[in-house]
Design an enzyme around this catalytic site. Structure first.
Site, mmCIF file in Angstrom:
data_model
loop_
_atom_site.group_PDB
_atom_site.id
_atom_site.type_symbol
_atom_site.label_atom_id
_atom_site.label_comp_id
_atom_site.label_asym_id
_atom_site.label_seq_id
_atom_site.Cartn_x
_atom_site.Cartn_y
_atom_site.Cartn_z
ATOM 1 C CD GLU A 164 55.718 6.788 -8.199
ATOM 2 O OE1 GLU A 164 55.296 6.554 -9.353
ATOM 3 O OE2 GLU A 164 55.567 7.888 -7.628
ATOM 4 C CB CYS A 211 50.419 11.241 -10.536
ATOM 5 S SG CYS A 211 50.161 11.583 -12.302
ATOM 6 C CG HIS A 235 54.681 9.467 -11.113
ATOM 7 N ND1 HIS A 235 53.842 8.464 -10.671
ATOM 8 C CD2 HIS A 235 54.012 10.119 -12.089
ATOM 9 C CE1 HIS A 235 52.716 8.505 -11.363
ATOM 10 N NE2 HIS A 235 52.795 9.491 -12.230
#
Length: 228
Positions: A211, A114, A209
């Site tokens: 994660e 990002c 993202h």
């Protein structure tokens, strides 16, 4: 078995809360270190530090992740601030740009996430769109949309077909930086990944993202390159 050491840049908050405490703290969503650990790496958190220490820091790492976070100060890419651009984090900007330069110089595998994609683009002389709609949910809530990898890219070797990803951003690549190649797009044409095909080591950044989701492939590719 060698477990590569992966540095992950962090936020620096003036008033983080946990238990009975409210104190300044370096913080990072747990998904970052969990993805690294599940892929076989060791996660080391890198809070903002003096930029001149970046080369020595990167020299001790096998790989680097530049994490998501605040908007980059527009003066970093020669633009006037848009009213919708968030407050800058100058110490973090300086530190992470120095980390990116050090990783590129040392041939250390790099993954930007990002904000990390945007910083890589700015580090290479590119610019950013300061506001766009449709790529985040309500405050604190990830949206999802589909990204399509560009055939023949390093990203396409990791994600061979289109994929739904967690997303939370309102800025994106405008003018592409030096030596970077677009390796994924959203349906509206927004650049969703870039890479450096001529870098001496894995150099990839994604606008979404990973994660925040359960697809391990992007982070696992970084860990594999760092262990290789």
């Amino acid at each position: 078995m060698h477990r590569p050491l992966i540095g992950i840049s962090t936020y620096l908050e003036d008033a983080a809360r946990w238990g009975v405490w409210t104190q300044p703290a370096a913080v990072l969503p747990a998904g970052y270190h969990r993805h690294v650990q599940r892929a076989g790496g060791i996660a080391a958190l890198l809070p903002p530090d003096a930029p001149e220490t970046a080369a020595a820091t990167v020299a001790r790492l096998d790989g680097l992740i530049v994490a998501g976070g605040a908007d980059i100060a527009p003066e970093r890419y020669g633009a006037a601030p848009d009213p919708r651009t968030g407050p800058p984090a100058p110490a973090r900007d300086a530190w992470e740009l120095a980390l990116i330069d050090a990783a590129s110089a040392a041939g250390v595998p790099l993954l930007g996430i990002c904000r990390g994609l945007q910083l890589l683009n700015v580090a290479r002389g590119g610019t950013l769109v300061q506001h766009l709609d449709g790529h985040n949910g309500p405050p604190g809530t990830f949206a999802r949309h589909t990204v399509t990898p560009v055939p023949g890219t390093a990203l396409a070797a990791v994600l061979p077909s289109e994929v739904s990803v967690p997303t939370y951003h309102h800025q994106a690549v405008d003018r592409l930086g030096r030596n970077l190649r677009v390796s994924a797009y959203a349906a509206d044409g927004t650049v969703e990944a870039v890479e450096d095909p001529d870098a001496p080591a894995f150099t990839l950044a994604v606008q979404w993202h990973p994660e925040a989701g359960d697809d391990p492939r992007v982070v696992a590719a970084l860990v594999a390159a760092a262990g290789g």
